[in-house]
Design a protein around this motif. Sequence first.
Motif, PDB file in Angstrom:
ATOM      1  N   LEU A 129     -21.169  25.251  43.252  1.00  0.00           N
ATOM      2  CA  LEU A 129     -22.442  25.600  43.884  1.00  0.00           C
ATOM      3  C   LEU A 129     -23.578  25.156  42.962  1.00  0.00           C
ATOM      4  O   LEU A 129     -23.444  25.224  41.734  1.00  0.00           O
ATOM      5  N   THR A 130     -24.685  24.737  43.540  1.00  0.00           N
ATOM      6  CA  THR A 130     -25.833  24.364  42.713  1.00  0.00           C
ATOM      7  C   THR A 130     -26.487  25.648  42.186  1.00  0.00           C
ATOM      8  O   THR A 130     -26.304  26.733  42.773  1.00  0.00           O
ATOM      9  N   PRO A 131     -27.274  25.554  41.117  1.00  0.00           N
ATOM     10  CA  PRO A 131     -27.948  26.760  40.607  1.00  0.00           C
ATOM     11  C   PRO A 131     -28.794  27.445  41.687  1.00  0.00           C
ATOM     12  O   PRO A 131     -28.843  28.679  41.757  1.00  0.00           O
ATOM     13  N   GLU A 132     -29.431  26.645  42.540  1.00  0.00           N
ATOM     14  CA  GLU A 132     -30.265  27.218  43.618  1.00  0.00           C
ATOM     15  C   GLU A 132     -29.390  28.020  44.581  1.00  0.00           C
ATOM     16  O   GLU A 132     -29.754  29.115  45.023  1.00  0.00           O
ATOM     17  N   GLU A 133     -28.217  27.467  44.925  1.00  0.00           N
ATOM     18  CA  GLU A 133     -27.312  28.171  45.839  1.00  0.00           C
ATOM     19  C   GLU A 133     -26.790  29.455  45.207  1.00  0.00           C
ATOM     20  O   GLU A 133     -26.666  30.488  45.880  1.00  0.00           O
ATOM     21  N   VAL A 134     -26.501  29.391  43.916  1.00  0.00           N
ATOM     22  CA  VAL A 134     -25.964  30.579  43.228  1.00  0.00           C
ATOM     23  C   VAL A 134     -26.991  31.716  43.224  1.00  0.00           C
ATOM     24  O   VAL A 134     -26.670  32.854  43.586  1.00  0.00           O
ATOM     25  N   ILE A 135     -28.218  31.412  42.847  1.00  0.00           N
ATOM     26  CA  ILE A 135     -29.199  32.506  42.747  1.00  0.00           C
ATOM     27  C   ILE A 135     -29.536  33.051  44.145  1.00  0.00           C
ATOM     28  O   ILE A 135     -29.727  34.270  44.317  1.00  0.00           O
ATOM     29  N   LEU A 161     -21.772  40.363  36.897  1.00  0.00           N
ATOM     30  CA  LEU A 161     -22.120  39.439  37.984  1.00  0.00           C
ATOM     31  C   LEU A 161     -22.589  38.082  37.448  1.00  0.00           C
ATOM     32  O   LEU A 161     -22.431  37.059  38.110  1.00  0.00           O
ATOM     33  N   GLN A 162     -23.143  38.070  36.236  1.00  0.00           N
ATOM     34  CA  GLN A 162     -23.556  36.771  35.655  1.00  0.00           C
ATOM     35  C   GLN A 162     -22.347  35.863  35.419  1.00  0.00           C
ATOM     36  O   GLN A 162     -22.427  34.644  35.573  1.00  0.00           O
ATOM     37  N   LEU A 163     -21.217  36.460  35.045  1.00  0.00           N
ATOM     38  CA  LEU A 163     -19.999  35.664  34.851  1.00  0.00           C
ATOM     39  C   LEU A 163     -19.536  35.062  36.191  1.00  0.00           C
ATOM     40  O   LEU A 163     -19.142  33.897  36.271  1.00  0.00           O
ATOM     41  N   ILE A 164     -19.633  35.870  37.238  1.00  0.00           N
ATOM     42  CA  ILE A 164     -19.256  35.417  38.578  1.00  0.00           C
ATOM     43  C   ILE A 164     -20.171  34.250  39.003  1.00  0.00           C
ATOM     44  O   ILE A 164     -19.730  33.283  39.638  1.00  0.00           O
ATOM     45  N   MET A 165     -21.450  34.344  38.629  1.00  0.00           N
ATOM     46  CA  MET A 165     -22.399  33.267  38.947  1.00  0.00           C
ATOM     47  C   MET A 165     -21.985  31.971  38.243  1.00  0.00           C
ATOM     48  O   MET A 165     -22.058  30.887  38.817  1.00  0.00           O
ATOM     49  N   SER A 166     -21.530  32.104  36.999  1.00  0.00           N
ATOM     50  CA  SER A 166     -21.073  30.913  36.271  1.00  0.00           C
ATOM     51  C   SER A 166     -19.805  30.342  36.912  1.00  0.00           C
ATOM     52  O   SER A 166     -19.659  29.126  37.048  1.00  0.00           O
ATOM     53  N   PHE A 167     -18.882  31.215  37.324  1.00  0.00           N
ATOM     54  CA  PHE A 167     -17.670  30.747  38.015  1.00  0.00           C
ATOM     55  C   PHE A 167     -18.061  29.980  39.288  1.00  0.00           C
ATOM     56  O   PHE A 167     -17.501  28.936  39.597  1.00  0.00           O
ATOM     57  N   ALA A 168     -19.010  30.549  40.032  1.00  0.00           N
ATOM     58  CA  ALA A 168     -19.414  29.915  41.301  1.00  0.00           C
ATOM     59  C   ALA A 168     -19.963  28.522  41.039  1.00  0.00           C
ATOM     60  O   ALA A 168     -19.727  27.586  41.804  1.00  0.00           O
ATOM     61  N   SER A 169     -20.677  28.393  39.931  1.00  0.00           N
ATOM     62  CA  SER A 169     -21.255  27.106  39.605  1.00  0.00           C
ATOM     63  C   SER A 169     -20.190  26.154  39.055  1.00  0.00           C
ATOM     64  O   SER A 169     -19.967  25.067  39.590  1.00  0.00           O
ATOM     65  N   LEU A 170     -19.480  26.589  38.021  1.00  0.00           N
ATOM     66  CA  LEU A 170     -18.580  25.669  37.314  1.00  0.00           C
ATOM     67  C   LEU A 170     -17.274  25.406  38.060  1.00  0.00           C
ATOM     68  O   LEU A 170     -16.692  24.338  37.927  1.00  0.00           O
ATOM     69  N   ASN A 222     -30.474  23.626  54.174  1.00  0.00           N
ATOM     70  CA  ASN A 222     -31.631  23.144  53.416  1.00  0.00           C
ATOM     71  C   ASN A 222     -32.494  24.256  52.832  1.00  0.00           C
ATOM     72  O   ASN A 222     -33.132  24.067  51.801  1.00  0.00           O
ATOM     73  N   SER A 223     -32.505  25.412  53.513  1.00  0.00           N
ATOM     74  CA  SER A 223     -33.342  26.513  53.000  1.00  0.00           C
ATOM     75  C   SER A 223     -32.796  27.010  51.664  1.00  0.00           C
ATOM     76  O   SER A 223     -33.455  27.763  50.946  1.00  0.00           O
ATOM     77  N   LEU A 224     -31.570  26.575  51.314  1.00  0.00           N
ATOM     78  CA  LEU A 224     -30.990  26.972  50.024  1.00  0.00           C
ATOM     79  C   LEU A 224     -31.584  26.183  48.869  1.00  0.00           C
ATOM     80  O   LEU A 224     -31.496  26.588  47.715  1.00  0.00           O
ATOM     81  N   LYS A 225     -32.178  25.037  49.191  1.00  0.00           N
ATOM     82  CA  LYS A 225     -32.658  24.172  48.106  1.00  0.00           C
ATOM     83  C   LYS A 225     -33.969  24.673  47.521  1.00  0.00           C
ATOM     84  O   LYS A 225     -34.241  24.486  46.345  1.00  0.00           O
TER      85      LYS A 225
END
Length: 424
Positions: free
Chosen positions: A352-358, A339-348, A26-29
């Motif tokens: 992972l939710t945007p909150e989890e990714v950041i 790393l921004q591309l990796i963040m998009s991979f993690a999401s798409l 929950n702390s990820l939200k």
Amino acid sequence: MKATLVIKNIDNLITLKGENKPRVKNSLKDIGIIKNGVIALDGEKIVYVGEGELPSDIIIDENTMFLDGNGKTVTPGLVDSHTHLVHGGSRENELAMKLKGVPYLDILAAGGGIHSTVKSTRESTFEQLYNKAKKSLDTMLGFGVTTIEAKSGYGIDDFDTELKQLEVANKLNTDHPVDIVSTFMAAHAIPKDYKDNPDEFVDIIIKDMIPKVAERKLAEFCDVFCEKGVFTIEQSRQILLAAREYGMEPKLHADEIEPLGGAELAAEIGCITADHLIAASDTGIEEMAKNTVIANLLPGTSFNLQTGKFAMARKMIDIGVPVALSTDYNPGSCPTENLQLIMSFASLIMKLTPEEVITAVTINGAAALGLESEIGSLEIGKQGDIVIFDAPNLEYILYHFGVNHVDTVVKKGKIVYRDNKIIN
Ligand code: NIG
Ligand code: FE
């Protein structure tokens, strides 16, 4: 209190405010978003984070610099907690083999892969390695990365090359705005000369190399490529326990390709992170959750290995494993600094939710390096490592993928990147 730098009118100030420990469940939200935010720094440190105007006890003078956050999203400096930054050469010659479906481990077993980078790295001078790594580090900084981890591992049995890699990382840590945390990883491949007796090489790592690396204070962490045909579970255990005796915290390349039980080993020893985990077992993941081992996930590597398999990130998060995300930047399995591309991979791809990714690239990335008390969130007293994204919100950064959304990067209170340029 005076302010040397103020960023105001920030549409989306993502603070990641919370406990200085890896965030789970929950702390990820709650990523501490402030609308119309303002942040003030005095020198290297953050002195105020809030909404609207600065309070009157923050003193502004003619030397205070102002940045405008209108239309922007501001986050803590990104942390890339798993890279193989320092190496010689490149391996685009493997692309044709990859496209024909030749597996990564077959290329390695045939003397290519890591072995070919070992050859190029041994042949490179200190200066050549330094210049190549600096160029990559500049690229990382441009993508909003302010702290990275860098591993040795392209000298393997040639200890001088291992030391050369660590010394290059050390010098760049001093010379370059990006902070570098070093990991000793001679256990990255079985050297050709020890093919028939790998335990002899394990012995050399434990008895000769680890004490010397520790004595010269060249690495904070030790890592092993625990994989079929590379280092076994038992060899990995021996190396990591020996490293811990010498003050180097263990990390592990675990279950990247074959399910060997790397996640279980990481939980048993209490590694700070287990990385990759594409083939990790359910039991292994559960044990990691119980022992708070951070899962450092590297979806760029999955993409590049072309096996179609990604780590079970959703499942890990749902059962309480702290998750970090990194590039794994290296010349073989993930040649990208983005790393921004990796963040998009993690999401798409990993959902992972945007909150989890950041969270995974800020406070959890910081925790993957033991730096969660200094960096990873925007709070009073923490280091002024900040990224201003030219994006109206966090979702936009992930959704509009493959390009660079960075407007400005601040490192230790200084503007180090702006208008697509590094500022010295
Ligand atoms: O994390 N798997 C081992 N090490 C790197 C790849 C290194 C290389 O291929 O040069 C990784 O994938
Ligand atoms: Fe790696």
